[in-house]
Structures are given as structure tokens and as C-alpha cells.
Design an enzyme around this catalytic site. Structure first.
Site, PDB file in Angstrom:
ATOM      1  N   SER A 150      27.675 -35.038 -41.934  1.00 32.76           N
ATOM      2  CA  SER A 150      28.595 -33.940 -42.572  1.00 32.76           C
ATOM      3  C   SER A 150      28.111 -32.670 -42.936  1.00 32.76           C
ATOM      4  O   SER A 150      26.740 -32.488 -42.835  1.00 32.76           O
ATOM      5  CB  SER A 150      28.790 -34.537 -44.002  1.00 32.76           C
ATOM      6  OG  SER A 150      29.655 -33.853 -44.977  1.00 32.76           O
ATOM      7  N   TYR A 166      25.036 -38.638 -51.341  1.00 33.40           N
ATOM      8  CA  TYR A 166      25.770 -38.482 -50.005  1.00 33.40           C
ATOM      9  C   TYR A 166      25.191 -37.156 -49.343  1.00 33.40           C
ATOM     10  O   TYR A 166      24.806 -37.457 -48.106  1.00 33.40           O
ATOM     11  CB  TYR A 166      27.117 -38.169 -50.154  1.00 33.40           C
ATOM     12  CG  TYR A 166      28.162 -37.889 -49.035  1.00 33.40           C
ATOM     13  CD1 TYR A 166      28.657 -38.923 -48.322  1.00 33.40           C
ATOM     14  CD2 TYR A 166      28.652 -36.669 -48.820  1.00 33.40           C
ATOM     15  CE1 TYR A 166      29.228 -38.636 -47.181  1.00 33.40           C
ATOM     16  CE2 TYR A 166      29.407 -36.372 -47.777  1.00 33.40           C
ATOM     17  CZ  TYR A 166      29.602 -37.635 -46.871  1.00 33.40           C
ATOM     18  OH  TYR A 166      30.516 -37.114 -45.689  1.00 33.40           O
TER      19      TYR A 166
END
Length: 263
Positions: A150, A166
Site C-alpha cells: 500500500s 496497517y
């Protein structure tokens, strides 16, 4: 004679295992691989979602099947690998996409939530890559592993995001990709990562709660969120012979967000 572009991107005769493949980015990547000729094994936690996704792929003429498994659980990962190899034969392409996020200020982030994110986003990638490579790719001296990271793994939290676990996990995925590529290159295995930006998926829910989709789009130079086609090209490049000399790399598919953030 060099192969044509069409030949290089053709995945006929190949088998791909895609985790987190019942919807969103995983399903989009599975569609790309299937449209190029690969047989697809989809996995996620919920059988009902998988049945629907596989029906969608089959309606498009793609040879697709499914196995329900939780990639945060070691026993499920081993079962997924074993059953996939038993039902499909050797796996040529592994897409590690199953993931979790959690929104909370760093000072109040629950430890259980941190462990949940790390177990799925990092440990799960490692265990499944290990199982598939050891029993299929390394003996045949070839394969492709695509890790979904990501842009959150490229820098600190932008905007109002509070997703410390995350971000940390996706940064780990990038170095996991580089380290694995360095170690397994001798076996002819290419390992690369994709860093999606803001797409209309469940994983962006944490941010959408504080920013509208329109406002999110204004942060990208291209002034839009990712759609249901934007990962297809890079997925096919990494998976096919067209990308046979690319390993240990990542590419942001984010409308330019990481460029202006300095990622």
C-alpha cells in the site's frame, strides 16, 4: 526469435492462487489473470462471498474455483496450500492480497488489533509464500509472487489517517518483498509488490469515515480514486513472461499521491 507482446502476456496453462480474492482488489487481480488465460483458485474467509465471486469469473469464461480459509491462521494457510496443490496442481502465480486494517490513535491502539493486522498482513504472506514455494515453485525453479502492499507503507500517515498497525505492516511487506526476491531469485522466482492508493474498497473505509470520496480524490494529481481496472495491467506484467526480469520491486498505483507525498 523474440516472442510477441501477445505471447509474453499470455498466461494460458498457468495456475494462480489469489488470497482475499472474493471482492475488491483481489477479485480485480484474479479477473486480470483469468482474462489472460490462467486458471484461478480464489480464497477468502467467507464461502458465500467466494461462491458469488467464482460464479462471476466463470460467467466471463474463466476457469475458477475457491477454498475458504483464514490467512491469519497457520493451520488454515497450510490447508489452503495443500488443497490448492492437490486440486490444481502446481501454482505458478501467488497473489498475497488478504489483509486487515484498524483505525485508532497510536497512543490508544489495542494490542489485540495490532496483532490481528500483523498476523494477516505480514505473517500470513510469509507462511503462504513459504508453503507454495517449497512445494511447487522451488522444485520447478520458477514462479511469480505478487504481494499487495500500500502507499501507506511508503511514508507516515497522510491526512486524518490513524492506522499505525496497517502502515507498519505494509512497510514490512515491501522489505519482505525485497528480501524474498534476493533469496529466491536463484530459483527463478520473481517477487514483486503493488502499492495501491485510494480505491473504492472496504480497506479505505477508515479514511472515508473522515473524508468524502470527492475530497479524497482531490489529494491525487489525477483527481480520482482507483477503479475496477487500475490494477489489471501491473498484475499481468508481474505475473507473466513480460515481467521475467523484474524482481524485488514495487509500483504505486495511486493516481500520483505518493509522488507528491515524497514516497
Amino acid at each position: 526469435m523474440a516472442r510477441t507482446v501477445q505471447q509474453l502476456f499470455d498466461l494460458s496453462g498457468k495456475t494462480a492462487l489469489v488470497t482475499g480474492g472474493s471482492r475488491g482488489l483481489g477479485l480485480q487481480m484474479a479477473q486480470a489473470l483469468g482474462e489472460a488465460g490462467a486458471r484461478i483458485m480464489l480464497s477468502s474467509r467467507k464461502a458465500e462471498d467466494l461462491e458469488q465471486a467464482v460464479a462471476e469469473l466463470q460467467a466471463a469464461g474463466i476457469d475458477a474455483r475457491w477454498i475458504a480459509a483464514d490467512c491469519a491462521r497457520e493451520d488454515d494457510i497450510q490447508r489452503l496450500a495443500s488443497e490448492t496443490l492437490q486440486r490444481m496442481g502446481d501454482v505458478d502465480i501467488l497473489v498475497n492480497n488478504a489483509g486487515a486494517t484498524w483505525g485508532a490513535p497510536a497512543e490508544d491502539h489495542p494490542l489485540a488489533a495490532w496483532d490481528k493486522v500483523m498476523n494477516l498482513n505480514v505473517r500470513g504472506y510469509f507462511l503462504l509464500s513459504q508453503a507454495i514455494a517449497k512445494h511447487s515453485m522451488i522444485p520447478r525453479r520458477g514462479g511469480r509472487i505478487i504481494n499487495v502492499a500500500s502507499i501507506a507503507g511508503l511514508a507516515g500517515n497522510p491526512f486524518e489517517m490513524k492506522t499505525i498497525a496497517y502502515n507498519t505492516s505494509k512497510g514490512a511487506v515491501l522489505n519482505f518483498t525485497r528480501a524474498l526476491a534476493g533469496e529466491w531469485g536463484v530459483y527463478g522466482i520473481c517477487v514483486n509488490a503493488i502499492c495501491p492508493g485510494f480505491f473504492k474498497t472496504k480497506m479505505t473505509t477508515v479514511l472515508i469515515e473522515t473524508l468524502s470520496e470527492e475530497k479524497m480524490a482531490t489529494h491525487a494529481p489525477l483527481r480520482r480514486l482507483g477503479d475496477d481496472e487500475d490494477l489489471k495491467g501491473i498484475t499481468l506484467l508481474y505475473a507473466s513472461e513480460a515481467g521475467k526480469h523484474i524482481t524485488g520491486q514495487w509500483l504505486a498505483v495511486d493516481g500520483g499521491v505518493s509522488a507528491i507525498l515524497g514516497g
